[in-house]
Design a protein around this motif. Structure first.
Motif, short mmCIF file in Angstrom:
data_model
loop_
_atom_site.label_atom_id
_atom_site.label_comp_id
_atom_site.label_asym_id
_atom_site.label_seq_id
_atom_site.Cartn_x
_atom_site.Cartn_y
_atom_site.Cartn_z
N TYR A 1 0.80 -1.21 0.08
CA TYR A 1 0.09 0.05 0.09
C TYR A 1 0.86 1.19 -0.09
O TYR A 1 0.76 2.23 -0.81
CB TYR A 1 -1.00 0.02 1.36
CG TYR A 1 -1.94 1.21 1.44
CD1 TYR A 1 -2.77 1.55 0.28
CD2 TYR A 1 -1.60 2.19 2.15
CE1 TYR A 1 -3.71 2.58 0.59
CE2 TYR A 1 -2.25 3.28 2.53
CZ TYR A 1 -3.48 3.32 1.44
OH TYR A 1 -4.11 4.48 1.48
N LYS B 1 2.41 1.77 -3.32
CA LYS B 1 1.55 2.39 -4.20
C LYS B 1 1.08 3.99 -4.00
O LYS B 1 1.02 4.74 -4.81
CB LYS B 1 0.04 1.49 -3.98
CG LYS B 1 -1.33 2.03 -5.03
CD LYS B 1 -1.46 0.99 -6.06
CE LYS B 1 -2.61 1.31 -6.66
NZ LYS B 1 -2.75 0.55 -8.01
N CYS B 2 1.25 4.26 -2.70
CA CYS B 2 1.16 5.75 -2.45
C CYS B 2 2.28 6.67 -2.94
O CYS B 2 2.01 7.52 -3.63
CB CYS B 2 0.98 5.85 -0.95
SG CYS B 2 -0.66 5.43 -0.04
N LYS C 1 1.60 6.71 -6.76
CA LYS C 1 0.64 7.62 -6.95
C LYS C 1 1.22 9.16 -7.16
O LYS C 1 0.62 9.84 -7.48
CB LYS C 1 -0.55 7.42 -6.07
CG LYS C 1 -1.80 8.29 -6.58
CD LYS C 1 -2.95 7.99 -5.57
CE LYS C 1 -4.12 8.62 -6.28
NZ LYS C 1 -5.26 8.46 -5.31
N MET D 1 -8.19 4.31 -4.99
CA MET D 1 -6.91 5.20 -5.39
C MET D 1 -7.03 5.49 -6.92
O MET D 1 -5.96 5.93 -7.45
CB MET D 1 -5.62 4.24 -5.12
CG MET D 1 -5.41 3.59 -3.89
SD MET D 1 -4.41 4.60 -2.92
CE MET D 1 -2.72 4.52 -3.55
N TYR E 1 -9.25 3.21 -0.61
CA TYR E 1 -8.94 2.81 -1.88
C TYR E 1 -9.98 3.69 -3.08
O TYR E 1 -9.76 3.34 -4.13
CB TYR E 1 -9.05 1.41 -2.02
CG TYR E 1 -8.26 0.72 -1.13
CD1 TYR E 1 -6.90 1.10 -0.67
CD2 TYR E 1 -8.93 -0.03 -0.02
CE1 TYR E 1 -6.02 0.30 0.39
CE2 TYR E 1 -8.29 -0.96 1.05
CZ TYR E 1 -6.84 -0.81 1.26
OH TYR E 1 -6.21 -1.30 2.31
N TYR F 1 -7.73 -2.94 -7.08
CA TYR F 1 -6.63 -2.75 -6.17
C TYR F 1 -6.96 -3.54 -4.95
O TYR F 1 -6.46 -4.12 -4.25
CB TYR F 1 -6.15 -1.42 -5.88
CG TYR F 1 -5.07 -1.22 -4.80
CD1 TYR F 1 -3.96 -1.81 -5.24
CD2 TYR F 1 -5.08 -0.33 -3.78
CE1 TYR F 1 -2.89 -1.57 -4.18
CE2 TYR F 1 -4.18 -0.55 -2.84
CZ TYR F 1 -2.92 -0.93 -3.12
OH TYR F 1 -1.83 -1.18 -2.33
N ILE G 1 -5.37 -6.33 -2.50
CA ILE G 1 -5.21 -6.05 -1.03
C ILE G 1 -5.75 -7.38 -0.47
O ILE G 1 -5.11 -7.88 0.48
CB ILE G 1 -5.88 -4.89 -0.36
CG1 ILE G 1 -5.20 -3.43 -0.68
CG2 ILE G 1 -6.14 -4.95 1.13
CD1 ILE G 1 -3.71 -3.16 -0.24
N PHE H 1 -6.66 -2.49 6.87
CA PHE H 1 -6.55 -2.57 5.53
C PHE H 1 -7.63 -3.36 4.66
O PHE H 1 -7.85 -2.93 3.62
CB PHE H 1 -5.12 -3.41 5.02
CG PHE H 1 -4.08 -2.01 5.19
CD1 PHE H 1 -3.85 -1.16 4.50
CD2 PHE H 1 -3.05 -2.56 6.28
CE1 PHE H 1 -2.81 -0.30 4.63
CE2 PHE H 1 -1.77 -1.53 6.34
CZ PHE H 1 -1.85 -0.54 5.65
#
Lengths: 230, 134
Positions: free
Chosen positions: A17, A20-21, A24, B1, B25, B31, B35, B75
């Motif tokens: 995650y 990914k951040c 981005k 996202m 998200y 995505y 996860i 998450f």
């Protein structure tokens, strides 16, 4: 040109995650992901990076152990699920503290702090009966009459209320301009106090609910002027 | 996202805090599927670490193991389970031996196992949804 960074995180889903951040944002290039301190140290002592995203509790050594052993000091953003570590974070001068899981917006705020001087954006409201402070990823309202004093902790400050303590990224110098000056007064380079909460003053110290707070020579006259001495 | 404009098309199980998931998200279902997949791929290892630590009366390792798995649940939209893990972690800190935690341990392993089933079910539904609609 992008900042280079490394992720040190033992939870795969959190590392993915975070990567990914980073992607981005368009600002960061992830150079590696390590699940323990030993492997991360091995890489970091051979390769310099700009930013370190660092979990605290991992198998074996902790994130703080890594910082102790690192030969140089990149900007550090702690990522953990324990807010208790905020108290340690200031000692290591970390840029920010992300509590997992965090939103992308919160991640962006952390990135902003990499280029923003401490405290510039961390407080809202001024001469009212309350302030909002950014703490642990949220805005927390503190009424002026709850706050006993504010103490400097390097790039962080601690707001002490009657029953709680809040640590936020800020400086006494910045706060001095922003808090209500009828209620608060700077008494030392490291302290702003609530003038209504003073219990007593002895020589160069004042006391608030059992807390001894130094009063500098430079500020003592101002403090005495503000008291209702009869 | 995936962007600011999104619609909540997939219906998550009511036990999953979908608002919380979307806050992380948005509506990037592919995505979210990733996860869930990653979570499931590592779940058993982390779960077994908890069991091994408890059975060997190693409170320090038990605390570490529960600490590691704890944010996983955030998450995947189960912040309540994350909170339950936090409480158990605190209980490990106070306990003198595994025996002190017998009841709490049984509750937490039951909660974790049920959570894994839920995550697996949602993962399969998401996978099907994504293959049909995206």
């Amino acid at each position: 040109m992008k900042w280079t960074c490394v992720i040190v995180e033992d939870l795969q889903v959190a590392a993915d995650y975070l990567a990914k951040c980073c992607e981005k944002s368009g600002l960061l290039q992830v150079k590696g992901h390590f699940t323990n301190v030993e492997e991360a140290l091995d890489y970091l002592n051979k390769n310099s990076v700009d930013i370190l995203f660092l979990d605290v509790e991992m198998p074996g050594a902790t994130g703080f152990d890594l910082l102790d052993q690192l030969a140089y000091y990149p900007k550090v953003i702690l990522t953990t699920s324990k807010s208790e570590y905020a108290y340690n974070a200031f000692e290591y001068n970390v840029t920010d503290f992300l509590k997992k899981p965090f939103t992308y917006q919160r991640f962006q705020e952390a990135l902003n702090k990499l280029t923003t001087p401490a405290g510039e954006n961390n407080i809202s409201s001024t001469a009212s009966d309350h302030i909002f402070i950014k703490c642990d990823g949220k805005l927390v309202r503190l009424n002026n009459d709850e706050i006993l004093f504010i103490e400097s902790m390097g790039d962080y400050v601690k707001f002490v209320t009657t029953d709680k303590k809040f640590i936020t990224h800020n400086t006494i110098k910045n706060l001095e301009e922003k808090v209500n000056r009828q209620t608060f007064i700077k008494v030392h380079r490291s302290y702003i106090i609530n003038i209504n909460k003073i219990d007593d003053i002895r020589e160069n110290d004042l006391f608030i609910k059992g807390n001894e707070i130094p009063v500098s020579k430079a500020h003592k006259a101002d403090v005495l002027k503000r008291l209702n001495i009869i | 996202m995936s962007g600011a404009n999104f619609s909540k098309k997939f219906i998550f199980n009511e036990k999953i805090d979908s608002d919380y998931l979307y806050s992380l998200y948005e509506d990037d279902y592919q995505y979210i599927e990733e996860i869930f997949q990653t979570t499931l791929a590592h779940f058993d290892e982390d779960y077994n670490s908890i069991r091994t630590a408890y059975e060997s009366n190693n409170l320090l390792e038990l605390k570490k193991a529960i600490h590691k798995i704890k944010p996983t649940f955030g998450f995947v939209g189960l912040p309540l389970v994350q909170h339950i893990c936090k409480e158990f972690e605190d209980q490990c800190q106070r306990a003198g031996s595994s025996n002190d935690l017998k009841t709490e341990y049984q509750q937490i392993v039951t909660t974790l196992a049920a959570s894994k089933d839920l995550i697996a079910t949602e993962y399969n539904k998401l996978k099907e949804f994504n293959s049909n609609f995206l």
